[in-house]
Scaffold this motif. Structure first.
Motif, PDB file in Angstrom:
ATOM      1  N   TYR A  32       0.794  -1.237   0.000  1.00  0.00           N
ATOM      2  CA  TYR A  32       0.000   0.000   0.000  1.00  0.00           C
ATOM      3  C   TYR A  32       0.826   1.286   0.000  1.00  0.00           C
ATOM      4  O   TYR A  32       0.668   2.146  -0.842  1.00  0.00           O
ATOM      5  CB  TYR A  32      -0.887   0.067   1.257  1.00  0.00           C
ATOM      6  CG  TYR A  32      -1.551  -1.232   1.618  1.00  0.00           C
ATOM      7  CD1 TYR A  32      -1.100  -1.984   2.711  1.00  0.00           C
ATOM      8  CD2 TYR A  32      -2.601  -1.741   0.854  1.00  0.00           C
ATOM      9  CE1 TYR A  32      -1.692  -3.194   3.031  1.00  0.00           C
ATOM     10  CE2 TYR A  32      -3.198  -2.944   1.174  1.00  0.00           C
ATOM     11  CZ  TYR A  32      -2.733  -3.665   2.265  1.00  0.00           C
ATOM     12  OH  TYR A  32      -3.309  -4.880   2.592  1.00  0.00           O
ATOM     13  N   SER A  57      17.973  -1.967   8.557  1.00  0.00           N
ATOM     14  CA  SER A  57      18.302  -3.039   7.603  1.00  0.00           C
ATOM     15  C   SER A  57      19.137  -2.524   6.439  1.00  0.00           C
ATOM     16  O   SER A  57      19.828  -3.299   5.772  1.00  0.00           O
ATOM     17  CB  SER A  57      17.000  -3.655   7.073  1.00  0.00           C
ATOM     18  OG  SER A  57      17.271  -4.777   6.272  1.00  0.00           O
ATOM     19  N   THR A  73      10.163   9.416   5.147  1.00  0.00           N
ATOM     20  CA  THR A  73       9.527   8.917   6.387  1.00  0.00           C
ATOM     21  C   THR A  73       8.420   9.864   6.859  1.00  0.00           C
ATOM     22  O   THR A  73       7.712   9.557   7.816  1.00  0.00           O
ATOM     23  CB  THR A  73      10.574   8.785   7.519  1.00  0.00           C
ATOM     24  OG1 THR A  73      11.039  10.096   7.899  1.00  0.00           O
ATOM     25  CG2 THR A  73      11.754   7.936   7.109  1.00  0.00           C
ATOM     26  N   SER A  87      14.414  -0.404  11.511  1.00  0.00           N
ATOM     27  CA  SER A  87      15.179  -1.651  11.469  1.00  0.00           C
ATOM     28  C   SER A  87      16.677  -1.449  11.269  1.00  0.00           C
ATOM     29  O   SER A  87      17.482  -2.245  11.742  1.00  0.00           O
ATOM     30  CB  SER A  87      14.663  -2.546  10.334  1.00  0.00           C
ATOM     31  OG  SER A  87      14.938  -1.915   9.079  1.00  0.00           O
ATOM     32  N   LYS A 109      10.134 -17.178  13.263  1.00  0.00           N
ATOM     33  CA  LYS A 109      10.651 -15.915  12.701  1.00  0.00           C
ATOM     34  C   LYS A 109      12.143 -15.928  12.983  1.00  0.00           C
ATOM     35  O   LYS A 109      12.569 -15.865  14.139  1.00  0.00           O
ATOM     36  CB  LYS A 109       9.979 -14.716  13.365  1.00  0.00           C
ATOM     37  CG  LYS A 109      10.390 -13.359  12.777  1.00  0.00           C
ATOM     38  CD  LYS A 109       9.606 -12.231  13.436  1.00  0.00           C
ATOM     39  CE  LYS A 109      10.116 -10.848  13.056  1.00  0.00           C
ATOM     40  NZ  LYS A 109       9.487 -10.236  11.917  1.00  0.00           N
ATOM     41  N   ASN A 160       6.243  -8.060   8.691  1.00  0.00           N
ATOM     42  CA  ASN A 160       6.729  -9.379   9.154  1.00  0.00           C
ATOM     43  C   ASN A 160       6.824 -10.309   7.939  1.00  0.00           C
ATOM     44  O   ASN A 160       6.075 -11.292   7.831  1.00  0.00           O
ATOM     45  CB  ASN A 160       5.784 -10.000  10.213  1.00  0.00           C
ATOM     46  CG  ASN A 160       5.831  -9.243  11.532  1.00  0.00           C
ATOM     47  OD1 ASN A 160       6.899  -8.799  11.959  1.00  0.00           O
ATOM     48  ND2 ASN A 160       4.680  -9.066  12.157  1.00  0.00           N
ATOM     49  N   THR A 165      12.105   3.681   4.149  1.00  0.00           N
ATOM     50  CA  THR A 165      11.049   4.699   4.318  1.00  0.00           C
ATOM     51  C   THR A 165      10.518   4.702   5.752  1.00  0.00           C
ATOM     52  O   THR A 165       9.506   5.350   6.041  1.00  0.00           O
ATOM     53  CB  THR A 165       9.893   4.417   3.349  1.00  0.00           C
ATOM     54  OG1 THR A 165       9.322   3.134   3.692  1.00  0.00           O
ATOM     55  CG2 THR A 165      10.360   4.426   1.902  1.00  0.00           C
TER      56      THR A 165
HETATM   57  O1  NZQ Z   1       2.657  -2.507   4.083  1.00  0.00           O
HETATM   58  P1  NZQ Z   1       3.410  -1.394   3.398  1.00  0.00           P
HETATM   59  O2  NZQ Z   1       2.736  -0.877   2.180  1.00  0.00           O
HETATM   60  O3  NZQ Z   1       4.862  -1.708   3.190  1.00  0.00           O
HETATM   61  O4  NZQ Z   1       3.344  -0.165   4.470  1.00  0.00           O
HETATM   62  C1  NZQ Z   1       4.195  -0.159   5.579  1.00  0.00           C
HETATM   63  C2  NZQ Z   1       3.742  -1.099   6.698  1.00  0.00           C
HETATM   64  O5  NZQ Z   1       2.340  -1.312   6.639  1.00  0.00           O
HETATM   65  C3  NZQ Z   1       4.085   1.197   6.212  1.00  0.00           C
HETATM   66  N1  NZQ Z   1       5.027   2.196   5.678  1.00  0.00           N
HETATM   67  C4  NZQ Z   1       6.338   2.019   5.382  1.00  0.00           C
HETATM   68  N2  NZQ Z   1       6.887   3.190   4.997  1.00  0.00           N
HETATM   69  C5  NZQ Z   1       5.869   4.123   5.035  1.00  0.00           C
HETATM   70  C6  NZQ Z   1       4.691   3.482   5.467  1.00  0.00           C
HETATM   71  N3  NZQ Z   1       3.512   4.120   5.598  1.00  0.00           N
HETATM   72  C7  NZQ Z   1       3.508   5.443   5.306  1.00  0.00           C
HETATM   73  N4  NZQ Z   1       4.619   6.135   4.918  1.00  0.00           N
HETATM   74  C8  NZQ Z   1       5.800   5.513   4.771  1.00  0.00           C
HETATM   75  N5  NZQ Z   1       6.906   6.212   4.420  1.00  0.00           N
HETATM   76  O6  NZQ Z   1       4.435   1.003   7.590  1.00  0.00           O
HETATM   77  C9  NZQ Z   1       4.095  -0.336   7.980  1.00  0.00           C
HETATM   78  C10 NZQ Z   1       5.265  -0.939   8.733  1.00  0.00           C
HETATM   79  O7  NZQ Z   1       6.310  -1.172   7.808  1.00  0.00           O
HETATM   80  P2  NZQ Z   1       7.465  -2.239   8.216  1.00  0.00           P
HETATM   81  O8  NZQ Z   1       8.424  -2.309   7.093  1.00  0.00           O
HETATM   82  O9  NZQ Z   1       6.822  -3.528   8.649  1.00  0.00           O
HETATM   83  O10 NZQ Z   1       8.096  -1.581   9.522  1.00  0.00           O
HETATM   84  P3  NZQ Z   1       9.610  -1.573  10.020  1.00  0.00           P
HETATM   85  O11 NZQ Z   1      10.420  -0.703   9.193  1.00  0.00           O
HETATM   86  O12 NZQ Z   1       9.550  -1.317  11.486  1.00  0.00           O
HETATM   87  O13 NZQ Z   1      10.132  -3.068   9.776  1.00  0.00           O
HETATM   88  C11 NZQ Z   1       9.764  -4.113  10.647  1.00  0.00           C
HETATM   89  C12 NZQ Z   1      10.474  -5.371  10.179  1.00  0.00           C
HETATM   90  O14 NZQ Z   1      11.907  -5.178  10.287  1.00  0.00           O
HETATM   91  C13 NZQ Z   1      12.471  -6.348  10.872  1.00  0.00           C
HETATM   92  C14 NZQ Z   1      11.409  -6.752  11.865  1.00  0.00           C
HETATM   93  O15 NZQ Z   1      11.591  -8.098  12.305  1.00  0.00           O
HETATM   94  C15 NZQ Z   1      10.133  -6.583  11.057  1.00  0.00           C
HETATM   95  O16 NZQ Z   1       9.884  -7.721  10.275  1.00  0.00           O
HETATM   96  N6  NZQ Z   1      13.816  -6.035  11.396  1.00  0.00           N
HETATM   97  C16 NZQ Z   1      14.897  -6.130  10.586  1.00  0.00           C
HETATM   98  C17 NZQ Z   1      16.195  -5.980  11.045  1.00  0.00           C
HETATM   99  C18 NZQ Z   1      17.343  -6.073  10.143  1.00  0.00           C
HETATM  100  N7  NZQ Z   1      17.221  -6.578   8.946  1.00  0.00           N
HETATM  101  O17 NZQ Z   1      18.449  -5.672  10.531  1.00  0.00           O
HETATM  102  C19 NZQ Z   1      16.482  -5.740  12.449  1.00  0.00           C
HETATM  103  C20 NZQ Z   1      15.302  -5.308  13.237  1.00  0.00           C
HETATM  104  O18 NZQ Z   1      15.534  -5.670  14.594  1.00  0.00           O
HETATM  105  C21 NZQ Z   1      13.979  -5.896  12.823  1.00  0.00           C
HETATM  106  O19 NZQ Z   1      13.902  -7.199  13.374  1.00  0.00           O
END
Ligand code: NZQ
Ligand code: ZN
Length: 379
Positions: free
Chosen positions: A39, A144, A180, A142, A160, A70, A138
């Motif tokens: 989305y 990442s 962001t 994380s 997970k 997730n 964005t």
């Molecule tokens: O569903 P979409 O369309 O992607 O929308 C996202 C999601 O619903 C939305 N979003 C993202 N950017 C946006 C936005 N909405 C409006 N404006 C924007 N600019 O926000 C929701 C959450 O997004 P998500 O990617 O799930 O959040 P986050 O960045 O917190 O990532 C969480 C994931 O990162 C992993 C976690 O386990 C989890 O799966 N992690 C990854 C790590 C790594 N690779 O180093 C370490 C971390 O500890 C973490 O575990």
């Protein structure tokens, strides 16, 4: 003590840096797959901006917009299929940690040739070929964009787990805080707590803390503690958003343990089963666990908790200060508020022990009983 500092990623940081995506991409390859969520990037217009920039460079781009929060291993395998089928040379991740991790999984599986879960169970060396990875975060959360790890869920087993492979280091990360701005308050707060935990977990568990590492970590922690409430009050505060983005990029990378301080993100290993089984947001799970996790170490890490209070919270008592900050950010919920069932705490604890090998580095022995006691305290 020998530590390795290796981040082979070119990080382009700053408001407006998103405009460099096209030229950075064409420098790596011609055939592009842009990976994103279902989305947000369409709704914010950022996807259209990316595609327009890429087409200005004459690049043909396919869009894989199926990543769920997730991220799940079967979604990653589907993306890797398209990469092989279309002979993709560059994968661009435009999104939060879920999108960046799914894109990393796609790169690992496409480079290695096997389904992604194979590389979680047996992290074998993969010859670095194509596709290469560009990440465009964005969400400030994380981090990442500056490591080679991907946290993925096997939706059949609900495990997970972390896949980590050198080929998953982004070649380039473009960290533009402007992307962001559209993030609503809740995921913004979840992300801020995630950054805080990336920093505080190694800081508290460190067996051999080092002054340089402590200095870096305490500075980043103070940034998050100060700027997250400001962003929640004023989502358009680009200065505050920028500080959170910098802290996020640094917190989950090798930069954060420069100087040799050791320590492990053991609370993360305890949180993952909650997101794996209940699909709750990672930051929500961490927020519910944080003070219980700190309290469980009140004896073994009394000095580090005191240092947290003095170095980050202006001399307040550490655990109480964290509790107040979580409340200030609207993140003072409990596991029961997230739908976690009390009768499952022991089996969740067993899953944590089975899926997070780094729990062995916790300052005191952890087994399913000890982990479920932390869940109980947070419930
Ligand atoms: O569903 P979409 O369309 O992607 O929308 C996202 C999601 O619903 C939305 N979003 C993202 N950017 C946006 C936005 N909405 C409006 N404006 C924007 N600019 O926000 C929701 C959450 O997004 P998500 O990617 O799930 O959040 P986050 O960045 O917190 O990532 C969480 C994931 O990162 C992993 C976690 O386990 C989890 O799966 N992690 C990854 C790590 C790594 N690779 O180093 C370490 C971390 O500890 C973490 O575990
Ligand atoms: Zn995290």
């Amino acid at each position: 003590m020998i530590t390795t500092f290796h981040v082979p990623t070119k990080i382009i940081f700053g408001v407006g840096s998103f405009a460099q995506l096209g030229e950075e991409t064409i420098a790596i390859g011609q055939k592009v797959m842009l990976v994103t969520g279902r989305y947000a990037m369409r709704a914010s217009g950022f996807l259209d901006r990316a595609l327009a920039d890429l087409s200005r460079q004459g690049l043909e781009t396919i869009v894989f917009d199926k990543v769920e929060p997730n991220p799940r291993s079967h979604t990653v395998d589907e993306g890797a299929f398209w990469v092989r089928q279309q002979k993709i040379e560059v994968v661009i991740a435009l999104g939060g940690g879920s999108v960046m991790d799914a894109a990393k999984g796609i790169v690992i599986s496409a480079n290695g040739g096997k389904p992604i879960w194979h590389y979680i169970q047996s992290p074998e060396k993969i010859d670095i070929g194509l596709p290469k990875l560009i990440t465009v975060p964005t969400v400030a959360a994380s981090g990442s964009e500056s490591n080679c790890g991907a946290v993925l869920t096997n939706w059949e087993t609900h495990d997970k787990c972390v896949a980590s492979n050198y080929c998953a280091f982004p070649v380039v990360s473009i960290v533009d805080p402007e992307l962001t701005i559209t993030l609503p308050a809740k995921p913004t707060a979840q992300g801020g707590v995630d950054i805080f935990c990336h920093l505080v977990e190694p800081y508290i568990t460190a067996a051999k803390p080092q002054p340089l590492t402590d200095g870096i970590v305490e500075t980043c922690l103070r940034l998050v503690v100060k700027y997250l409430p400001l962003v929640l009050c004023n989502p358009d505060d680009i200065e505050a958003r920028s500080q959170l983005s910098w802290a996020s990029t640094l917190a989950c990378s090798a930069f954060a343990n420069l100087g040799g301080g050791d320590g492990a993100m053991t609370m993360h290993g305890i949180e993952h089963p909650l997101s794996g089984f209940y699909d709750i947001a990672h930051g929500d799970g961490l927020a519910a666990l944080l003070t219980a996790w700190l309290s469980s170490l009140a004896t073994e890490r009394q000095d580090r908790i005191r240092k947290l209070g003095s170095g980050v919270f202006g001399g307040q008592e550490g655990i109480g200060a964290v509790k107040n900050w979580l409340a200030e950010c609207g993140m003072d919920h409990r596991l029961r508020d997230l739908g976690v069932e009390k009768e499952r705490l022991f089996s969740l604890g067993q899953n944590a022990i089975d899926t997070a090998p780094w729990l062995q580095f916790h300052p005191k022995k952890l087994d399913a009983t000890a982990v479920s006691a932390i869940y109980e305290e947070a419930w």
